[in-house]
Scaffold this active site. Structure first.
Site, PDB file in Angstrom:
ATOM      1  N   ALA A  31       4.749  -5.698   4.561  1.00  0.00           N
ATOM      2  CA  ALA A  31       4.792  -4.543   3.669  1.00  0.00           C
ATOM      3  C   ALA A  31       3.482  -4.397   2.898  1.00  0.00           C
ATOM      4  O   ALA A  31       3.028  -3.270   2.641  1.00  0.00           O
ATOM      5  CB  ALA A  31       5.966  -4.654   2.695  1.00  0.00           C
ATOM      6  N   GLY A  34       1.335  -2.799   5.385  1.00  0.00           N
ATOM      7  CA  GLY A  34       1.883  -1.488   5.714  1.00  0.00           C
ATOM      8  C   GLY A  34       1.684  -0.468   4.620  1.00  0.00           C
ATOM      9  O   GLY A  34       1.411   0.710   4.887  1.00  0.00           O
ATOM     10  N   ASP A  35       1.809  -0.894   3.368  1.00  0.00           N
ATOM     11  CA  ASP A  35       1.567  -0.007   2.234  1.00  0.00           C
ATOM     12  C   ASP A  35       0.139   0.536   2.299  1.00  0.00           C
ATOM     13  O   ASP A  35      -0.087   1.739   2.134  1.00  0.00           O
ATOM     14  CB  ASP A  35       1.798  -0.769   0.927  1.00  0.00           C
ATOM     15  N   CYS A  36      -0.782  -0.336   2.565  1.00  0.00           N
ATOM     16  CA  CYS A  36      -2.192   0.055   2.622  1.00  0.00           C
ATOM     17  C   CYS A  36      -2.479   0.978   3.802  1.00  0.00           C
ATOM     18  O   CYS A  36      -3.151   2.002   3.657  1.00  0.00           O
ATOM     19  CB  CYS A  36      -3.052  -1.203   2.705  1.00  0.00           C
TER      20      CYS A  36
END
Length: 146
Positions: A31, A34-36
């Site tokens: 995550a 993935g957020d980035c």
């Protein structure tokens, strides 16, 4: 002529990163990446669609990357995910984070974390086409406009 590499491949080559078994990554690590990568994709789309003031760019980007918007996309995408992708999503959603979004419910925050874990998994396994397809499909299914 030099062979073209994906961003991930270029990073691994330039910085001599050893490949690690993706199954050993915690869902919160997935995550984190993935957020980035999701933020980068949305920022790229916003900038490519018009050079404007940073405040305007930020407002457009923020409406799409907030937890509530990601939770809506996660719900909309469930039928589109493979069994493996659903498993990665569930691991991310069910992970116990020590932080929470300031302006989101716990449920939305967890769904957003699951979606970010999935996007991190797809990025780190170099499945860029699938990653971009899911982002586009999630935006389409929720009617979110960039």
């Amino acid at each position: 002529m030099e062979e073209s590499l994906s961003l991930l491949g270029a990073i691994r080559k330039k910085f001599v990163c050893d490949r690690v078994d993706i199954r050993t990554y915690s869902p919160l690590t997935l995550a984190f990446v993935g957020d980035c990568i999701y933020d980068l994709v949305i920022r790229t789309i916003v900038v490519e669609r018009g050079n404007t003031a940073p405040g305007v760019l930020h407002t457009k980007k923020s409406s799409i990357v907030k937890a509530q918007a990601q939770a809506a996309q996660a719900d909309a995408l469930m039928e589109e995910l493979t069994a493996e992708e659903q498993a990665v999503y569930r691991r991310g959603r069910n992970a116990h984070s020590h932080s929470a979004a300031k302006n989101a419910s716990i449920g939305d925050y967890r769904k957003a974390t699951g979606l970010e874990a999935l996007y991190g998994f797809l990025y780190l396994t170099d499945q860029t086409d699938r990653l971009l397809w899911l982002i586009a499909k999630g935006l389409e299914l929720t009617g979110q406009q960039i």
